[in-house]
Structures are given as C-alpha cells and as structure tokens.
Design an enzyme around this catalytic site. Structure first.
Site, mmCIF file in Angstrom:
data_model
loop_
_atom_site.group_PDB
_atom_site.id
_atom_site.type_symbol
_atom_site.label_atom_id
_atom_site.label_comp_id
_atom_site.label_asym_id
_atom_site.label_seq_id
_atom_site.Cartn_x
_atom_site.Cartn_y
_atom_site.Cartn_z
ATOM 1 N N CYS A 12 0.785 -1.149 -0.150
ATOM 2 C CA CYS A 12 0.082 -0.010 -0.044
ATOM 3 C C CYS A 12 0.791 1.354 0.048
ATOM 4 O O CYS A 12 1.994 1.329 -0.091
ATOM 5 C CB CYS A 12 -0.993 -0.030 1.248
ATOM 6 S SG CYS A 12 0.097 0.076 2.601
ATOM 7 N N HIS A 40 5.536 -5.640 8.430
ATOM 8 C CA HIS A 40 5.573 -6.866 8.839
ATOM 9 C C HIS A 40 5.728 -8.006 7.701
ATOM 10 O O HIS A 40 4.798 -8.515 7.041
ATOM 11 C CB HIS A 40 4.088 -7.219 9.530
ATOM 12 C CG HIS A 40 4.058 -6.800 10.840
ATOM 13 N ND1 HIS A 40 2.956 -6.350 11.518
ATOM 14 C CD2 HIS A 40 5.161 -6.297 11.856
ATOM 15 C CE1 HIS A 40 3.349 -6.007 12.743
ATOM 16 N NE2 HIS A 40 4.692 -6.167 12.908
ATOM 17 N N HIS A 72 4.070 1.328 11.319
ATOM 18 C CA HIS A 72 3.165 1.154 12.405
ATOM 19 C C HIS A 72 3.199 2.358 13.588
ATOM 20 O O HIS A 72 2.138 2.411 14.212
ATOM 21 C CB HIS A 72 3.015 -0.361 12.969
ATOM 22 C CG HIS A 72 2.845 -1.321 12.181
ATOM 23 N ND1 HIS A 72 3.963 -2.219 11.917
ATOM 24 C CD2 HIS A 72 1.755 -1.827 11.829
ATOM 25 C CE1 HIS A 72 3.168 -2.971 10.990
ATOM 26 N NE2 HIS A 72 2.113 -2.784 10.728
ATOM 27 N N CYS A 94 2.981 5.467 8.828
ATOM 28 C CA CYS A 94 2.055 5.679 7.826
ATOM 29 C C CYS A 94 1.218 7.074 8.062
ATOM 30 O O CYS A 94 0.842 7.164 9.242
ATOM 31 C CB CYS A 94 1.238 4.418 7.875
ATOM 32 S SG CYS A 94 0.034 4.479 6.860
ATOM 33 N N GLU A 124 0.764 -0.729 16.504
ATOM 34 C CA GLU A 124 0.068 0.288 16.234
ATOM 35 C C GLU A 124 -0.841 0.743 17.003
ATOM 36 O O GLU A 124 -1.145 2.017 17.430
ATOM 37 C CB GLU A 124 -0.827 0.075 14.768
ATOM 38 C CG GLU A 124 -1.494 1.302 14.210
ATOM 39 C CD GLU A 124 -2.469 0.951 13.108
ATOM 40 O OE1 GLU A 124 -3.549 1.421 13.165
ATOM 41 O OE2 GLU A 124 -2.056 -0.097 12.431
ATOM 42 N N CYS A 189 -7.453 2.440 6.794
ATOM 43 C CA CYS A 189 -6.820 2.749 5.396
ATOM 44 C C CYS A 189 -7.643 2.671 4.329
ATOM 45 O O CYS A 189 -8.187 1.289 4.157
ATOM 46 C CB CYS A 189 -5.490 2.229 5.603
ATOM 47 S SG CYS A 189 -4.546 2.387 3.966
ATOM 48 N N ASN A 219 -2.989 -7.401 8.743
ATOM 49 C CA ASN A 219 -3.874 -6.890 7.660
ATOM 50 C C ASN A 219 -3.812 -8.151 6.877
ATOM 51 O O ASN A 219 -5.015 -8.487 5.951
ATOM 52 C CB ASN A 219 -3.528 -5.713 6.704
ATOM 53 C CG ASN A 219 -2.102 -5.775 5.852
ATOM 54 O OD1 ASN A 219 -2.340 -6.201 4.785
ATOM 55 N ND2 ASN A 219 -1.212 -5.443 6.537
#
Length: 279
Positions: A12, A40, A72, A94, A124, A189, A219
């Site tokens: 992303c 990750h 994170h 991010c 996070e 997100c 995710n």
C-alpha cells in the site's frame, strides 16, 4: 488452472513509502537501525538487514546514529526518548496511522472516553493509546467485547487502520446503545478496505484462495480470515516454497491476494509457482 490475481495485491502507499525511506536511509547513514521491524514482512526486513539496518526493539539499546520509525508508528514515550538521546530520525510512520493517533489525542482532550477497535497487543494500537497521554481508552476487538464496556456520557470511536469497516460499524452501534453522545472517526486505511472488498469478490469465484504475506501481518491475517469465511480452501502463505501441489486437486480457478506488506517479487514468485502446477 485459471488464476485471478487481485489488482491491489501488495504494497500500500504507507508501506511503499516506509520501505523506500528505509532503503534510501540505509545508504546515507553508517550506523542505522529500525525500532521494531519496518513492516511486517520478514523477507523485506532481511533485505534491509543485509544493507546494515538492524532491528532494535528498545530505544535504550540504541547508542548512536539514526533510527527509522516503523510504518506502524511508535509510542509517545519512545519518541521522546529518541529525541532525548539526540538520534537522527527517519520517520516512516504511515500517514493513516498518524491520523488515528491525532484523532485519539483530540477526543481525549475534549473529554471523550476513547474506544479503540483493534488488537490490543499490536504495536500500532499501543502507539495510538500512548498519544492520549493517560486518557481513558478501551481497546475492543469486536462488538462482543464492546458489549462489556461500561456506560459513558461521551464516547469517541477510532480504529486500527487495518480493521474491517464492518467491524468498526458493529462496535460503533454498540457504543450508541451505551452512550448519549458518540463520535466516530473512520481511521481505516482506504487500501485496507479495497483489499478486503477484492478478496471477498475473488473468494466467491475461486475454488481455492492463496493469501500471501507475513504471518505476523495483521492485515494479511485478516484477509485470510475474510477469504476463509467464503472459501474453506484458503491458505495463508509467506512464500512460494510453502505451497503444496496436493492443495490443488480438483481446482479449476485459483484466487490470489496479498497483504499490504507483501513485496511484489514474492507475489510474482507465488503466481509462477501456481502456474507451474500440473494437476
């Protein structure tokens, strides 16, 4: 076999930005580390280690040089300690994570009890909590846990950026039953929502789903859970080497998706591996 590869599979914006910053910084600083894994993906972390970027888990263990803040994010206390040690900072947090941190801070400052939808032990989530500076925060994984929340006059809801929109909505609905005033910020997100929607669509078309990404990636794990709910023949793999030929017996269509921390070269290797399978 027919292969359906998700259009959004792979990095992303936030992860791509973080890895680019990390690899660029690796060539600029003779002594550099990241506070926790930059993303990750064990394979990406290994490549960075080969370029001299060590993974350090405690600020106290960093003696000198530069430190990369992972995608994170980190806690407020860790950031303060980095400044106190006068270390150079490459902030790869991010932007979506920063927004979640800012909303949580604002809600606490305005007297709201914060309900954070996410995994309580995820870095996070721990980071977001820390930026409320001791404010009242409840971390819930889902609506079932939200049912156990105490009644509060004012509740603010935010989410870990990789949560599903459906889960956020379900928790918010419970909060509305428990409070007179509820403010909800959708901090998920956009890339997460797109990946999850694509995964659902492909899982309904495929006879088998492969979800590619780190086993420590929240995710990616959530993508696997979404796919498995629709297609029982779902396999979460980190690399092409983990794929087994016997999985594909009687399979005509294979769906492939990947988490936001999965590099393109790993996805390409998985596609190549599946293409080579002869039933």
């Amino acid at each position: 076999m027919k292969i359906i590869l998700a259009d959004s599979a792979g990095f992303c914006f936030g992860v791509k930005r973080a890895t680019n910053l990390a690899f660029e910084a690796a060539g600029e600083y003779p002594c550099i580390c990241s506070l926790g894994p930059i993303i990750h993906s064990p394979q990406v972390v290994k490549k960075l280690e080969e370029k001299g970027v060590k993974v350090i888990h405690k600020v106290q263990d960093i003696e000198e040089g530069a430190v990369i803040i992972r995608s994170h994010g980190i806690t407020a206390a860790e950031l303060e300690e980095i400044h106190n040690r006068q270390l150079s900072i490459i902030d790869a947090t991010c932007p979506f994570v920063k927004k979640a941190q800012d909303y949580a801070t604002m809600l606490c400052n305005e007297g709201y009890s914060v309900v954070l939808v996410g995994e309580k032990d995820h870095p996070e989530v721990q980071g977001i909590i820390s930026y409320t500076r001791g404010g009242e925060v409840f971390v819930v994984a889902d609506s079932r846990e939200a049912q156990r929340l105490p009644r509060k006059a004012k509740v603010g809801v935010v989410a870990q950026t990789t949560q599903s929109f459906q889960n956020l909505c379900q928790v918010a609905a419970v909060c509305l039953e428990k409070s007179k005033e509820v403010r909800v910020f959708n901090t998920i997100c956009d890339a997460t929502s797109v990946r999850q929607d694509e995964a659902r669509k492909i899982a309904l078309e495929a006879d088998l789903m492969l979800v590619v990404g780190g086993f420590n990636s929240a995710n990616t794990t959530r993508l696997a859970q979404i796919c498995e709910a629709l297609q029982s023949r779902t396999y979460h793999v980190e690399t092409a080497e983990q794929i087994r030929d016997e999985w594909f017996e009687g399979v005509e269509t294979v769906g492939i998706t990947a988490g936001a921390s999965t590099p393109r070269w790993i996805i390409d290797q998985v596609v190549e591996r599946v293409s080579a399978i002869r039933k």
